[in-house]
Motif scaffolding. Structure first.
Motif, mmCIF file in Angstrom:
data_model
loop_
_atom_site.group_PDB
_atom_site.id
_atom_site.type_symbol
_atom_site.label_atom_id
_atom_site.label_comp_id
_atom_site.label_asym_id
_atom_site.label_seq_id
_atom_site.Cartn_x
_atom_site.Cartn_y
_atom_site.Cartn_z
ATOM 1 N N LEU A 2 14.184 -3.285 0.223
ATOM 2 C CA LEU A 2 15.595 -2.984 0.478
ATOM 3 C C LEU A 2 16.340 -4.280 0.714
ATOM 4 C CD1 LEU A 2 17.745 -0.852 1.005
ATOM 5 C CD2 LEU A 2 17.142 -0.961 3.402
ATOM 6 N N MET A 5 22.821 -4.267 -0.844
ATOM 7 C CA MET A 5 23.168 -3.720 -2.151
ATOM 8 C C MET A 5 24.570 -4.144 -2.554
ATOM 9 S SD MET A 5 24.162 0.228 -1.582
ATOM 10 C CE MET A 5 25.731 0.642 -0.845
ATOM 11 N N PRO A 10 26.839 1.954 -5.339
ATOM 12 C CA PRO A 10 26.378 2.903 -4.328
ATOM 13 C C PRO A 10 25.597 4.063 -4.915
ATOM 14 C CG PRO A 10 28.707 3.225 -4.756
ATOM 15 C CD PRO A 10 28.304 2.000 -5.516
ATOM 16 N N ALA A 14 17.899 5.381 -3.997
ATOM 17 C CA ALA A 14 17.139 4.766 -2.908
ATOM 18 C C ALA A 14 15.668 5.168 -3.025
ATOM 19 C CB ALA A 14 17.693 5.212 -1.562
ATOM 20 N N ASP A 18 13.178 2.186 1.087
ATOM 21 C CA ASP A 18 14.549 1.974 1.547
ATOM 22 C C ASP A 18 14.873 2.890 2.725
ATOM 23 O OD1 ASP A 18 14.980 0.141 -0.504
ATOM 24 O OD2 ASP A 18 15.803 1.646 -1.857
ATOM 25 N N THR A 52 20.767 8.128 -2.459
ATOM 26 C CA THR A 52 21.341 6.904 -3.020
ATOM 27 C C THR A 52 21.666 5.901 -1.919
ATOM 28 O OG1 THR A 52 23.622 7.674 -2.843
ATOM 29 C CG2 THR A 52 22.413 8.264 -4.865
ATOM 30 N N TYR A 53 21.937 4.634 -2.334
ATOM 31 C CA TYR A 53 22.371 3.619 -1.385
ATOM 32 C C TYR A 53 23.683 4.018 -0.720
ATOM 33 C CZ TYR A 53 18.915 0.195 -2.991
ATOM 34 O OH TYR A 53 17.757 -0.471 -3.289
ATOM 35 N N THR A 57 24.123 3.659 3.319
ATOM 36 C CA THR A 57 24.983 2.632 3.901
ATOM 37 C C THR A 57 25.751 3.083 5.145
ATOM 38 O OG1 THR A 57 25.238 1.562 1.758
ATOM 39 C CG2 THR A 57 26.889 1.058 3.424
ATOM 40 N N GLY A 74 26.385 -3.277 3.376
ATOM 41 C CA GLY A 74 25.288 -2.437 2.911
ATOM 42 C C GLY A 74 24.094 -2.570 3.817
ATOM 43 N N PRO A 75 22.986 -1.906 3.489
ATOM 44 C CA PRO A 75 21.796 -1.986 4.311
ATOM 45 C C PRO A 75 21.372 -3.433 4.523
ATOM 46 C CG PRO A 75 21.578 -0.283 2.651
ATOM 47 C CD PRO A 75 22.827 -1.042 2.334
#
Length: 198
Positions: A2, A5, A10, A14, A18, A52-53, A57, A74-75
């Motif tokens: 991870l 991102m 977005p 994931a 992640d 998903t990211y 987030t 983001g992460p």
């Protein structure tokens, strides 16, 4: 792995890793008092549901990352990958503590020495990781958070392997498999809260 991102992606899917890293950050935030238990439960459930990211987030947007910075883009980043795949304590002491990246297989070897592998704030690269511990006339300590799923496959010859992991494992948590050999030495696997209490 991870990583931070791009804001324009977005919709990227994931991975399980992640989701697990986000859950680890949420656990750390709850321990530090940044999240209430209700907030923690809600966000962790959201992390494991996320596809998903873009869904991951918002769960960490208002929390600092492991370096103390914000995670608004983001992460948070994973720790430096240069941690390696082994820790050697030959007539010395080797340890891995704090936020560090754990590959799917990691080896620690203590010969006339010692080692400590602390997984409480670590980022796991796989849903199941193997920690190989070889203690020859030495000792190795493996520390996990209470409730971690641990499978002990260590063998002892004129030595000892002690396991003291507390708390029921949560569904969906990563699994840690401990293998290896204690020969005239010992391997101690235990759970511990950040404040030092078992």
């Amino acid at each position: 792995m991870l990583c931070a991102m791009p804001s324009e992606s977005p919709d990227f899917r994931a991975s399980d890793a992640d989701r697990e890293k986000i859950a680890t950050l949420l656990r750390q935030a709850q321990r530090e008092g940044r999240l209430t238990l209700d907030e923690f439960d809600e966000r962790v459930a959201g992390a494991y549901r996320a596809r998903t990211y873009g869904e991951l987030t918002p769960l960490v947007d208002d929390l600092p990352d492991e370096t103390g910075g914000t995670s608004a883009t983001g992460p948070p980043r994973s720790p430096d990958s240069r941690t390696g795949r082994a820790a050697l304590g030959i007539m010395s002491y080797a340890e891995r503590i704090g936020p560090w990246r754990v590959p799917p297989r990691f080896t620690t070897f203590a010969f006339w020495g010692g080692g400590k592998i602390d997984l409480r704030d670590a980022f796991l690269d796989a849903a199941e990781v193997e920690i190989h511990c070889y203690a020859v006339m030495g000792g190795i300590e493996v520390v996990v958070s209470p409730g971690t799923r641990v499978e002990d496959r260590c063998t002892a010859i004129m030595g000892g392997v002690e396991r003291d992991v507390r708390g029921a494992a949560s569904h969906g948590e990563s699994k840690v498999v401990i293998t290896g050999l204690a020969f005239w030495g010992g391997v101690y696997i235990h759970s511990q809260e950040p404040d030092g209490k078992h």
